[in-house]
Design a protein around this motif. Structure first.
Motif, PDB file in Angstrom:
ATOM      1  N   SER A   3       0.840  -1.198   0.000  1.00  0.00           N
ATOM      2  CA  SER A   3       0.000   0.000   0.000  1.00  0.00           C
ATOM      3  C   SER A   3       0.872   1.244   0.000  1.00  0.00           C
ATOM      4  CB  SER A   3      -0.952  -0.012   1.211  1.00  0.00           C
ATOM      5  OG  SER A   3      -0.196  -0.069   2.408  1.00  0.00           O
ATOM      6  N   LYS A   5       3.199   4.371  -1.552  1.00  0.00           N
ATOM      7  CA  LYS A   5       2.909   5.340  -2.597  1.00  0.00           C
ATOM      8  C   LYS A   5       3.260   4.748  -3.958  1.00  0.00           C
ATOM      9  CE  LYS A   5       3.917  10.069  -4.039  1.00  0.00           C
ATOM     10  NZ  LYS A   5       4.706  11.298  -3.751  1.00  0.00           N
ATOM     11  N   PHE A   6       2.375   5.022  -4.942  1.00  0.00           N
ATOM     12  CA  PHE A   6       2.574   4.477  -6.283  1.00  0.00           C
ATOM     13  C   PHE A   6       3.772   5.155  -6.932  1.00  0.00           C
ATOM     14  CE2 PHE A   6       1.872   3.728 -10.734  1.00  0.00           C
ATOM     15  CZ  PHE A   6       1.230   2.506 -10.801  1.00  0.00           C
ATOM     16  N   PHE A 132      -1.775  -5.035  -6.433  1.00  0.00           N
ATOM     17  CA  PHE A 132      -2.002  -3.636  -6.075  1.00  0.00           C
ATOM     18  C   PHE A 132      -3.278  -3.491  -5.264  1.00  0.00           C
ATOM     19  CE2 PHE A 132       0.907  -3.350  -9.595  1.00  0.00           C
ATOM     20  CZ  PHE A 132       1.694  -2.237  -9.297  1.00  0.00           C
ATOM     21  N   ASN A 135      -6.975   1.235  -4.038  1.00  0.00           N
ATOM     22  CA  ASN A 135      -6.804   2.666  -4.303  1.00  0.00           C
ATOM     23  C   ASN A 135      -5.699   2.958  -5.320  1.00  0.00           C
ATOM     24  OD1 ASN A 135      -4.652   1.970  -2.637  1.00  0.00           O
ATOM     25  ND2 ASN A 135      -4.737   3.846  -1.438  1.00  0.00           N
ATOM     26  N   GLN A 136      -4.984   1.925  -5.784  1.00  0.00           N
ATOM     27  CA  GLN A 136      -3.972   2.084  -6.838  1.00  0.00           C
ATOM     28  C   GLN A 136      -4.274   1.225  -8.068  1.00  0.00           C
ATOM     29  OE1 GLN A 136      -0.197   1.033  -5.087  1.00  0.00           O
ATOM     30  NE2 GLN A 136      -0.137   2.797  -3.711  1.00  0.00           N
ATOM     31  N   THR A 139      -5.007   2.911 -11.593  1.00  0.00           N
ATOM     32  CA  THR A 139      -3.794   3.464 -12.198  1.00  0.00           C
ATOM     33  C   THR A 139      -2.917   2.356 -12.765  1.00  0.00           C
ATOM     34  OG1 THR A 139      -3.851   5.253 -10.563  1.00  0.00           O
ATOM     35  CG2 THR A 139      -1.796   4.938 -11.773  1.00  0.00           C
ATOM     36  N   TRP A 351      -6.436   6.287 -13.262  1.00  0.00           N
ATOM     37  CA  TRP A 351      -6.063   7.160 -12.140  1.00  0.00           C
ATOM     38  C   TRP A 351      -7.254   7.980 -11.660  1.00  0.00           C
ATOM     39  CZ3 TRP A 351      -5.947  12.558 -11.684  1.00  0.00           C
ATOM     40  CH2 TRP A 351      -5.294  13.045 -10.525  1.00  0.00           C
ATOM     41  N   ASP A 354      -9.459   5.801  -9.563  1.00  0.00           N
ATOM     42  CA  ASP A 354      -8.929   5.620  -8.207  1.00  0.00           C
ATOM     43  C   ASP A 354      -9.238   6.821  -7.336  1.00  0.00           C
ATOM     44  OD1 ASP A 354      -7.865   3.145  -8.778  1.00  0.00           O
ATOM     45  OD2 ASP A 354      -5.845   3.886  -9.179  1.00  0.00           O
TER      46      ASP A 354
END
Length: 488
Positions: A3, A5-6, A132, A135-136, A139, A351, A354
């Motif tokens: 989880s 940051k992308f 993933f 929330n990602q 993207t 994106w 998301d």
């Protein structure tokens, strides 16, 4: 599952899997469309007629519709790692067959078999969803789809240059054969480079690979209803190959194929009942239920988005050429701007999903899609060329961002069925392309664009039946316990 940051350029395992995946998808589309930019050279080398060239184009998509369903089931049952590796390996064989063909019949058989590789993108949808968080996911799936889909554009750019560099009547053979070698080699790279799930995670499988599971009686009948357009499209392709179409097959073979499709559909109904007969007796626990209505809506949206993309990419050069009286090469260059939007549009669609929600994003993008095609329907030779190209690019953004948004939602319906859901939704894209191109053969360009705009509007109305993915979906662990997977 990470989880963090992308970060697209990190060396984390999930990013490695994403890059391995989009490259595999890129190669499948490179192979699938390796003939398109070389058709002129192939026709000259083997003295093909215009009708034979059109037949090759039809055969290239004929097998992809059932293949996407089959590959989706195989992915859920055997895992993305094995399925993608085997697909890349096996499809390098008909690629080599095509490169070595010496007559139309050999070309046709190889092209028909190569339609199977067009199903490869389904596999990565499931694989990426395993690596993933929700929330990602939009993207990540958008990058996978957008960058992988660029393989068709890369084929148009690179392969003619390779063929011309080698020169002679066999230049096209070396260009096509090279893509088969790439597919063969990468099958091993992919197999040894990825895992199906992060360390310690469970890969959930459906209870059967024969048919998709549903969780209510109403959903069972809706599943059967959504299968009908798939078989109707295969029947339409059969008609195109019959004596009433391009005469590649005899009337007797045509009738046999029609009967085979009927038997196949009845077999699908039988399998669907065998897998789901318990729902007629015992209601499914609410925690394990999912709404097949969500799948049906996404199918229609992909029919409108990817279906229109495949159709428009095929006809846009001729549209620009005839509408504005342009050289066909220059018209093709202008039309390529439509496909180039994929690199950014699909990731951006994912994106936005998301960040602002799946349903809201799809409503906005589908509205733009419908208005975009309505605008293209109004283009005439009196328009400034720059404005017409801008309209096509604007429409393309909504089409491809919409595709990204569709597959931002697909993995959030039911984890263990993600491959099958992605397979059916992906197949509807091909169904859309066949339907739109069939319509185009009977009507004007303007009416063609209006038809797509109307289909997009129908999809927009259906979107109001869709539920925003919220909370969690439940999957049963091997020990019988229940794991809740967050979807928002």
């Amino acid at each position: 599952m990470s989880s963090l940051k992308f970060n697209l350029f990190s060396l984390n395992d999930n990013m490695k899997v994403l890059h391995y995946s989009w490259v595999a998808f890129f190669i499948t589309f490179l192979v699938w469309f390796n003939h398109a930019p070389l058709l002129g050279l192939i026709a000259k080398s083997l003295n093909l007629t215009s009708e034979e060239i059109k037949t090759l184009l039809i055969l290239n998509v004929a097998l992809t519709i059932p293949a996407r369903i089959f590959i989706g089931m195989a992915t859920d049952q055997y895992g993305p790692r094995k399925t993608f590796s085997v697909l890349l390996l096996l499809c390098s064989i008909p690629c080599g067959m095509f490169a070595l063909s010496t007559n139309f019949e050999q070309l046709a058989l190889a092209r028909f078999l190569l339609g199977f590789i067009g199903a490869g993108f389904v596999i990565g949808i499931r694989l990426v969803s395993e690596w993933f968080p929700a929330n990602q996911l939009g993207t990540a799936e958008g990058i996978y789809l957008g960058w992988g889909n660029f393989g068709s554009a890369a084929a148009a750019i690179i392969l003619p240059a390779v063929a011309l560099f080698i020169g002679g009547d066999n230049g096209w053979r070396w260009a096509v054969g090279a893509t088969g070698i790439i597919s063969f080699v990468y099958s091993f790279v992919f197999y040894f480079g990825v895992r199906d799930t992060p360390q310690g995670a469970t890969y959930f499988k459906p209870k059967s690979s024969k048919a998709m599971e549903v969780t209510s009686v109403g959903d069972f009948y809706l599943l059967l209803l959504m299968k009908l357009p798939l078989f109707a499209t295969l029947a339409l392709l059969n008609w195109k190959l019959s004596p009433e179409g391009v005469s590649l097959i005899s009337q007797n073979i045509t009738v046999i194929i029609y009967l085979g499709l009927v038997v196949w559909f009845l077999y699908e109904v039988y399998n669907a009942y065998q897998v789901n007969k318990d729902v007629f007796v015992t209601p499914v626990d609410p925690i394990h239920q999912y709404s097949f209505k969500q799948v049906a809506v996404l199918n229609v949206l992909y029919f409108a988005t990817f279906g229109s993309e495949l159709a428009v990419v095929s006809m846009l050069p001729l549209f620009f050429s005839e509408t504005f009286d342009l050289d066909i090469v220059f018209a093709g260059l202008l039309a390529s701007t439509y496909a180039f939007m994929n690199l950014l549009s699909r990731p951006l669609g994912g994106w936005i999903s998301d960040k602002y929600g799946r349903k809201k994003t799809l409503i906005i993008l589908t509205t733009g899609l419908s208005l975009g095609y309505a605008t293209m329907a109004s283009i005439t030779g009196d328009w400034p060329l720059v404005l017409a190209v801008a309209a096509a690019m604007g429409c393309s953004f909504f089409v491809q961002a919409g595709e990204g948004a569709v597959f931002a939602a697909v993995p959030l319906i039911k984890r263990r069925l993600t491959g099958q859901i992605a397979g059916m939704t992906g197949a509807y894209g091909n169904v859309g392309a066949v339907c739109y191109l069939t319509v185009l053969s009977f009507v004007s360009y303007s009416f063609f664009f209006w038809v797509i705009a109307g289909c997009a509007f129908i999809g927009l109305m259906m979107l109001f039946l869709m539920q925003e993915p919220k909370g969690s979906m439940a999957e049963i662990m091997p020990d019988g316990s229940v794991e809740l997977i967050q979807v928002d």
